[in-house]
Design a protein around this motif. Structure first.
Motif, PDB file in Angstrom:
ATOM      1  N   ALA A 607      48.219  59.106  41.749  1.00 47.52           N
ATOM      2  CA  ALA A 607      48.456  59.313  43.183  1.00 47.52           C
ATOM      3  C   ALA A 607      47.227  58.907  43.987  1.00 47.52           C
ATOM      4  N   HIS A 608      47.456  58.181  45.085  1.00 48.35           N
ATOM      5  CA  HIS A 608      46.341  57.698  45.891  1.00 48.35           C
ATOM      6  C   HIS A 608      46.767  57.571  47.341  1.00 48.35           C
ATOM      7  N   ALA A 609      45.777  57.505  48.219  1.00 45.37           N
ATOM      8  CA  ALA A 609      46.051  57.345  49.649  1.00 45.37           C
ATOM      9  C   ALA A 609      46.599  55.943  49.920  1.00 45.37           C
ATOM     10  N   GLU A 610      47.310  55.812  51.039  1.00 45.72           N
ATOM     11  CA  GLU A 610      47.970  54.549  51.342  1.00 45.72           C
ATOM     12  C   GLU A 610      46.989  53.405  51.533  1.00 45.72           C
ATOM     13  N   ASP A 611      45.762  53.707  51.942  1.00 46.84           N
ATOM     14  CA  ASP A 611      44.810  52.628  52.222  1.00 46.84           C
ATOM     15  C   ASP A 611      43.892  52.316  51.037  1.00 46.84           C
ATOM     16  N   ASN A 612      44.258  52.776  49.829  1.00 49.18           N
ATOM     17  CA  ASN A 612      43.394  52.561  48.666  1.00 49.18           C
ATOM     18  C   ASN A 612      43.648  51.235  47.944  1.00 49.18           C
ATOM     19  N   ILE A 613      44.824  50.649  48.115  1.00 54.86           N
ATOM     20  CA  ILE A 613      45.169  49.436  47.375  1.00 54.86           C
ATOM     21  C   ILE A 613      44.402  48.227  47.904  1.00 54.86           C
ATOM     22  N   GLY A 614      44.244  48.137  49.225  1.00 52.99           N
ATOM     23  CA  GLY A 614      43.586  46.984  49.838  1.00 52.99           C
ATOM     24  C   GLY A 614      42.204  46.687  49.279  1.00 52.99           C
ATOM     25  N   PRO A 615      41.308  47.686  49.180  1.00 49.24           N
ATOM     26  CA  PRO A 615      39.971  47.411  48.642  1.00 49.24           C
ATOM     27  C   PRO A 615      39.983  46.853  47.221  1.00 49.24           C
ATOM     28  N   ILE A 616      40.907  47.318  46.381  1.00 50.44           N
ATOM     29  CA  ILE A 616      40.967  46.804  45.008  1.00 50.44           C
ATOM     30  C   ILE A 616      41.470  45.365  45.009  1.00 50.44           C
ATOM     31  N   ARG A 617      42.491  45.095  45.826  1.00 43.53           N
ATOM     32  CA  ARG A 617      43.004  43.731  45.935  1.00 43.53           C
ATOM     33  C   ARG A 617      41.918  42.776  46.434  1.00 43.53           C
ATOM     34  N   ASP A 618      41.156  43.211  47.434  1.00 36.02           N
ATOM     35  CA  ASP A 618      40.089  42.361  47.972  1.00 36.02           C
ATOM     36  C   ASP A 618      39.026  42.072  46.917  1.00 36.02           C
ATOM     37  N   GLN A 619      38.674  43.077  46.128  1.00 37.17           N
ATOM     38  CA  GLN A 619      37.655  42.876  45.090  1.00 37.17           C
ATOM     39  C   GLN A 619      38.119  41.833  44.076  1.00 37.17           C
ATOM     40  N   LEU A 620      39.370  41.934  43.651  1.00 34.01           N
ATOM     41  CA  LEU A 620      39.917  40.976  42.692  1.00 34.01           C
ATOM     42  C   LEU A 620      39.972  39.575  43.297  1.00 34.01           C
ATOM     43  N   ASP A 621      40.345  39.505  44.567  1.00 33.58           N
ATOM     44  CA  ASP A 621      40.419  38.208  45.233  1.00 33.58           C
ATOM     45  C   ASP A 621      39.034  37.577  45.360  1.00 33.58           C
ATOM     46  N   LEU A 622      38.018  38.414  45.616  1.00 29.54           N
ATOM     47  CA  LEU A 622      36.653  37.905  45.702  1.00 29.54           C
ATOM     48  C   LEU A 622      36.220  37.294  44.368  1.00 29.54           C
ATOM     49  N   ILE A 623      36.532  37.986  43.267  1.00 33.54           N
ATOM     50  CA  ILE A 623      36.197  37.463  41.936  1.00 33.54           C
ATOM     51  C   ILE A 623      36.912  36.137  41.693  1.00 33.54           C
ATOM     52  N   ARG A 624      38.184  36.087  42.071  1.00 31.25           N
ATOM     53  CA  ARG A 624      38.967  34.864  41.853  1.00 31.25           C
ATOM     54  C   ARG A 624      38.414  33.692  42.660  1.00 31.25           C
ATOM     55  N   LEU A 625      38.143  33.912  43.948  1.00 28.60           N
ATOM     56  CA  LEU A 625      37.697  32.828  44.820  1.00 28.60           C
ATOM     57  C   LEU A 625      36.263  32.393  44.527  1.00 28.60           C
ATOM     58  N   SER A 626      35.470  33.270  43.916  1.00 25.51           N
ATOM     59  CA  SER A 626      34.081  32.931  43.611  1.00 25.51           C
ATOM     60  C   SER A 626      33.960  32.064  42.365  1.00 25.51           C
ATOM     61  N   GLY A 627      35.054  31.876  41.644  1.00 28.70           N
ATOM     62  CA  GLY A 627      35.024  31.011  40.479  1.00 28.70           C
ATOM     63  C   GLY A 627      34.416  31.636  39.247  1.00 28.70           C
ATOM     64  N   VAL A 628      34.238  32.942  39.255  1.00 33.80           N
ATOM     65  CA  VAL A 628      33.641  33.617  38.103  1.00 33.80           C
ATOM     66  C   VAL A 628      34.620  33.683  36.948  1.00 33.80           C
ATOM     67  N   GLU A 629      35.905  33.770  37.258  1.00 35.84           N
ATOM     68  CA  GLU A 629      36.919  34.014  36.240  1.00 35.84           C
ATOM     69  C   GLU A 629      37.815  32.788  36.094  1.00 35.84           C
ATOM     70  N   THR A 630      38.025  32.368  34.842  1.00 37.20           N
ATOM     71  CA  THR A 630      38.847  31.179  34.591  1.00 37.20           C
ATOM     72  C   THR A 630      39.983  31.450  33.614  1.00 37.20           C
ATOM     73  N   GLY A 631      40.056  32.657  33.070  1.00 43.52           N
ATOM     74  CA  GLY A 631      41.038  32.921  32.020  1.00 43.52           C
ATOM     75  C   GLY A 631      42.380  33.431  32.488  1.00 43.52           C
ATOM     76  N   GLY A 632      42.538  33.709  33.772  1.00 39.79           N
ATOM     77  CA  GLY A 632      43.834  34.128  34.288  1.00 39.79           C
ATOM     78  C   GLY A 632      44.068  35.618  34.359  1.00 39.79           C
ATOM     79  N   VAL A 633      43.095  36.429  33.919  1.00 36.67           N
ATOM     80  CA  VAL A 633      43.343  37.867  33.905  1.00 36.67           C
ATOM     81  C   VAL A 633      43.430  38.431  35.320  1.00 36.67           C
ATOM     82  N   VAL A 634      42.608  37.911  36.246  1.00 36.81           N
ATOM     83  CA  VAL A 634      42.653  38.421  37.622  1.00 36.81           C
ATOM     84  C   VAL A 634      44.014  38.137  38.247  1.00 36.81           C
ATOM     85  N   GLY A 635      44.529  36.937  38.019  1.00 35.01           N
ATOM     86  CA  GLY A 635      45.864  36.621  38.531  1.00 35.01           C
ATOM     87  C   GLY A 635      46.932  37.521  37.947  1.00 35.01           C
ATOM     88  N   ALA A 636      46.784  37.838  36.659  1.00 33.22           N
ATOM     89  CA  ALA A 636      47.753  38.724  36.014  1.00 33.22           C
ATOM     90  C   ALA A 636      47.689  40.126  36.610  1.00 33.22           C
TER      91      ALA A 636
END
Length: 645
Positions: A607-636
């Motif tokens: 259980a979590h507050a309604e505004d908790n998902i956005g920060p996690i999504r943004d963190q994953l997107d930052l990792i993806r766009l920075s080119g650190v990850e190439t194996g597809g796990v962030v997309g999954a």
């Protein structure tokens, strides 16, 4: 040290059972209590049977927390299902089937007992306890038994289980399934959050004390407990806290850090109630002079925390004292009522005697939606209250509105408070919370295709003002780092040029500075730790490692602190998932791919507050766009349905 939880409990009542032991209507509440207990104890395995009622409720809770189970049945599965599960209704049968379908074969132990033999269930108890001992292999075992505290003359299978467990020297925690929540006595816990230093500078992990000692003790005493707000831990004392100190049947005060708040709340309690105030504190520490003569139960600290063996010892000493103080005949433990012939204030069960401020605090506690909070805010505007009480109430309303995603409404309510600079710490905290709300509003506008800059600029200015009063407070630095990080993310999403990369890097370096300052000030604040780690890994991959930082050390410290405390804490679980991701990105092992997905899915199930998902999504997107990850796990991970609701 691993802990094994062995369990037994009453089944839900059959039709017409008199006297009632476990009404079916209580099953949801009993399930919640078992979940809270397991979240606190964090056993490495649970061992017991799987009958309808307490057994299945505990097993379902363990599954939610990803705690493996070892199930012992006294006779073949289908016979057990028919006699001990499905006779209480098909719903229980379906739940039983799901549990066994998900259970590895080597974790199901089926005896060949005869259901007609009256000793078959007693033999099963012996087998359950023996299995727990074998699995524990010398580690700590704690038993949980769900049965009524006041029992009829007929001995139950659970009574036999308790007798056998106690004969083996196992601590038994009891929960009464016949108690409705509204009928339970209440308890209020006053203690610091996170890792704090005592007056000698020794670090104490207060979450380990809360989880390993306080929660099991209060649950076993059948007390409906709440813990003082983290706002109080930051120095804000509000009317809601005083109301709980006055009305709670029991108050537990942990004197570990001997901070001013704890003494204030202890003194208030001693004036308001003559008894049922329990003091606890670390073994070997000498309380300051003015509470030195008060009775206190001590607990042992090993490497800054309470370990399981010492927790069991403390609970054994604390529970009898708690039961004794609850009795009507107990003598006063308040020095006020010991020394003076005074009568305590009378607090009615209803709210008719509540002050307007207390009533509004209670309504905030019970409110579940934005409309309800807005109605409370409107009523607050029409209520005559001292300025400080009005400020405290509106701060709580503003924070609750933000947690429910009502950012514009939250900004409106908080902005109009007009807290003055001469209110010092309160002003710093107000700036901090308003800045977070303005940052979140900017993020919301960005998702709608609008510019966030107006609100982000406001948040920037307020954070600077907050730091004037709070210094490099971990939460303030975390909010400021998050703002700089989102500005970098916005650039990466819209500008793939070299200039865009340079601009984004400048904001990432600014975020690193804030996260580093917050981490240095309070390493136990794992939010700054995990962000320092992730942004640091990104910059290191870009050829600019953080100067003077060992990121593996940051990872280890963050893992330690985020792994403490309750297992049903959303942000702890989310931090653990990101640490799994960090391990995967460094090793690129295919075996860790599934572990990352599992960890994120488990965190999102809490259980979590309604505004908790956005920060996690943004963190994953930052990792993806920075080119650190190439194996597809962030997309999954980003493809999980919770991110796309």
């Amino acid at each position: 040290m691993p802990l094994i939880l062995v369990f037994a409990g009453n089944r839900t009542d059959g039709p017409g059972r008199v006297p009632s032991r476990f009404p079916l209507t209580n099953s949801a509440w009993v399930g919640q209590r078992l979940d809270r207990l397991m979240s606190a104890l964090r056993p490495t395995m649970v061992v017991g049977s799987a009958a309808a009622g307490a057994d299945i409720l505990l097993l379902e809770g363990a599954a939610k927390l990803q705690i493996p189970a070892h199930i012992v049945l006294p006779f073949p599965v289908q016979t057990f299902r028919e006699l001990s599960v499905a006779d209480r209704g098909s719903v229980w049968g379906d739940r039983f089937d799901r549990l066994l379908d998900d259970l590895p074969p080597n974790q199901l132990q089926v005896a060949d007992g005869d259901p007609e033999d009256e000793r078959v269930y007693s033999d099963a108890n012996r087998t359950i306890l023996k299995s727990a001992e074998n699995i524990a292999a010398g580690d700590v075992i704690v038993a949980v038994a769900v049965r009524p505290r006041l029992r009829d003359a007929t001995s139950s299978v659970t009574d036999d289980f308790i007798a056998r467990a106690e004969a083996l020297g196992i601590l038994v925690l009891g929960l009464d399934p016949g108690l409705r929540r509204c009928d339970m006595r209440t308890a209020f816990v006053v203690m610091p959050y996170g890792v704090k230093a005592d007056r000698n500078g020794n670090q104490i992990d207060c979450e380990s004390t809360f989880s390993k000692v306080v929660v099991p003790t209060l649950e076993s005493a059948d007390l409906d407990w709440t813990r003082a707000d983290q706002q109080l831990d930051a120095g804000i004392v509000h009317v809601g806290m005083l109301d709980r100190l006055a009305r709670s049947d029991v108050v537990v005060v942990d004197m570990a850090t001997e901070n001013a708040n704890a003494f204030y709340e202890l003194g208030a309690r001693h004036v308001l109630r003559p008894k049922t105030t329990l003091l606890i504190g670390p073994e070997g520490s000498r309380p300051v002079f003015n509470v030195n003569m008060l009775r206190r139960v001590s607990y042992r600290i090993t490497d800054s925390r309470v370990i399981d063996t010492d927790a069991v010892d403390t609970i054994r000493r604390l529970l009898p004292l708690l039961h004794m103080t609850i009795q009507e005949s107990a003598v006063p433990d308040s020095p006020v009522y010991q020394l003076f012939a005074v009568s305590p204030p009378v607090f009615e069960d209803c709210c008719s005697d509540a002050s307007p401020a207390v009533d509004l605090h209670r309504r905030i506690d019970l409110s579940t939606d934005v409309a309800g909070l807005e109605s409370i805010a409107d009523d607050l505007d029409e209520t005559e209250l001292p300025r400080i009480q009005r400020t405290e109430l509106m701060l709580r309303i503003g924070v609750r509105l933000r947690e429910r995603g009502a950012y514009e409404e939250s900004v409106h309510r908080l902005e109009n408070l007009g807290v003055s600079r001469d209110q010092s710490l309160l002003y710093g905290w107000w700036c901090q919370q308003l800045a977070l709300t303005e940052r979140r509003l900017g993020e919301h506008l960005l998702r709608l295709g609008k510019s966030p800059e107006e609100y982000w600029n406001r948040a920037d200015r307020r954070l600077s003002q907050s730091m004037e009063f709070l210094g490099d407070d971990a939460e303030t630095c975390g909010i400021a780092g998050g703002l700089a990080k989102r500005r970098a993310l916005r650039i990466l999403r819209s500008d793939s040029t070299e200039v865009g990369a340079i601009r984004a890097a400048a904001f990432l370096d600014r975020a690193l500075d804030y996260y580093g300052r917050g981490f240095d000030k309070q390493p136990s604040a794992y939010y700054t730790g995990i962000n320092l780690l992730t942004v640091g890994r990104i910059r290191a991959a870009q050829g600019v490692p953080p100067a003077g930082r060992n990121l593996d050390t940051v990872a280890a410290v963050t893992a330690f602190y985020s792994g403490q405390g309750s297992g049903d804490d959303f942000w702890r679980a989310a931090t653990g998932a990101e640490l799994k991701l960090d391990e995967h990105l460094r090793s690129q092992q295919s075996t860790s791919f599934a572990a990352v997905l599992t960890a994120y899915a488990a965190a999102l199930a809490i259980a979590h507050a309604e505004d908790n998902i956005g920060p996690i999504r943004d963190q994953l997107d930052l990792i993806r766009l920075s080119g650190v990850e190439t194996g597809g796990v962030v997309g999954a991970v980003l493809a999980l349905p919770e991110f796309n609701a």
